[in-house]
Structures are given as structure tokens and as C-alpha cells.
Scaffold this motif. Structure first.
Motif, PDB file in Angstrom:
ATOM      1  N   PHE A  25       0.828  -1.205   0.000  1.00 58.43           N
ATOM      2  CA  PHE A  25       0.000   0.000   0.000  1.00 58.43           C
ATOM      3  C   PHE A  25       0.864   1.258   0.000  1.00 58.43           C
ATOM      4  O   PHE A  25       0.648   2.175  -0.787  1.00 58.43           O
ATOM      5  CB  PHE A  25      -0.932  -0.015   1.211  1.00 58.43           C
ATOM      6  N   TRP A  29       0.778   4.574  -2.415  1.00 62.57           N
ATOM      7  CA  TRP A  29      -0.140   5.581  -1.886  1.00 62.57           C
ATOM      8  C   TRP A  29       0.367   6.975  -2.194  1.00 62.57           C
ATOM      9  O   TRP A  29       1.535   7.301  -1.953  1.00 62.57           O
ATOM     10  CB  TRP A  29      -0.316   5.381  -0.378  1.00 62.57           C
ATOM     11  N   MET A  42      -4.512   8.036   5.336  1.00 60.73           N
ATOM     12  CA  MET A  42      -3.769   6.792   5.122  1.00 60.73           C
ATOM     13  C   MET A  42      -4.551   5.605   5.664  1.00 60.73           C
ATOM     14  O   MET A  42      -4.701   4.589   4.989  1.00 60.73           O
ATOM     15  CB  MET A  42      -2.393   6.857   5.790  1.00 60.73           C
ATOM     16  N   ASP A  45      -7.682   5.027   3.497  1.00 65.92           N
ATOM     17  CA  ASP A  45      -7.342   4.466   2.193  1.00 65.92           C
ATOM     18  C   ASP A  45      -6.790   3.046   2.293  1.00 65.92           C
ATOM     19  O   ASP A  45      -7.025   2.213   1.417  1.00 65.92           O
ATOM     20  CB  ASP A  45      -6.348   5.373   1.476  1.00 65.92           C
ATOM     21  N   PHE A  46      -6.075   2.754   3.383  1.00 66.23           N
ATOM     22  CA  PHE A  46      -5.574   1.392   3.570  1.00 66.23           C
ATOM     23  C   PHE A  46      -6.734   0.411   3.706  1.00 66.23           C
ATOM     24  O   PHE A  46      -6.729  -0.655   3.097  1.00 66.23           O
ATOM     25  CB  PHE A  46      -4.664   1.289   4.795  1.00 66.23           C
ATOM     26  N   GLU A  49      -8.225  -0.327   0.360  1.00 63.95           N
ATOM     27  CA  GLU A  49      -7.387  -1.250  -0.414  1.00 63.95           C
ATOM     28  C   GLU A  49      -7.462  -2.668   0.130  1.00 63.95           C
ATOM     29  O   GLU A  49      -7.511  -3.632  -0.632  1.00 63.95           O
ATOM     30  CB  GLU A  49      -5.933  -0.779  -0.412  1.00 63.95           C
TER      31      GLU A  49
END
Length: 113
Positions: A25, A29, A42, A45-46, A49
Motif C-alpha cells: 500500500f 499511496w 492513510m 485508504d488502507f 485497499e
């Protein structure tokens, strides 16, 4: 941070999977080189994903062994992602206490990052 989530929420996912996903990631990113100001994004978004990886396969580094991610953890990741979205929105609106409440639901209250 993801291992804290794993422990706090009793997430049935292997630590190695979290480590491998985190490394991959952060390689792509867009804010990886930015300041800690972006930690909230972060995390959000992690989780997004990670959710995409349910039932996909990964190769163990240094081997040709492939393992499936499975999906027993998926609902917990989806819940954490929804809470992270809310927390980011609260932070943007200047509602720090509401944001902190959402982050505590993901990570608990005993850690400081």
C-alpha cells in the motif's frame, strides 16, 4: 496501527497479511511521502485497499508459495473503513471529539500514535 486494529477488534487476519499489504500500500499511496497530517487519510485508504483484496492471492516474499487472503476479516475491515471515513469527515469539519470517538472504535483508547 493495523495490528492494533487487529487486536482491538479481534480481526481474524494473519499479521503477515497486514504487514505485506501495508508495505504494498505505502509503495503506491499518493501521500506516502507527506507529513503525519495525512495519517487519517492513510488509514481510511488502507482499509479501502484491504477490502479489495478479499479472497485474492498473495505470494510470500522470498518464496513462490501463494496464500489466499480469505474473507473472514472482511466485515470488520468494512466497518473500520466506514468509521475511518466518518472520522476524516469529522476532522475536516473541525469536530475533533467526534473524530476521536470513531478512531477509538477502530483502535481502542489505550494507544497514542
Amino acid at each position: 496501527m493495523m495490528k492494533v486494529w487487529q487486536t482491538h477488534c479481534s480481526v481474524p487476519i494473519k499479521s503477515l497479511v497486514l504487514e505485506l499489504r501495508s508495505v504494498e500500500f505505502l509503495k503506491s499511496w499518493e501521500h506516502a511521502q507527506s507529513s503525519t497530517t495525512y495519517y487519517d487519510w492513510m488509514v481510511r485508504d488502507f482499509f479501502a485497499e484491504l477490502i479489495k483484496k478479499a479472497n485474492s492471492w498473495h505470494t510470500i516474499p522470498g518464496t513462490s508459495e501463494k496464500k489466499q487472503y480469505g474473507d473472514t476479516w472482511l466485515s470488520k475491515a468494512q466497518s473500520a473503513h466506514g468509521r475511518a471515513i466518518k472520522a476524516c469527515e469529522y476532522e475536516l469539519a473541525g469536530k475533533q471529539l467526534s473524530a476521536a470517538t470513531e478512531w477509538r472504535k477502530i483502535f481502542g483508547g489505550q494507544y497514542e500514535f
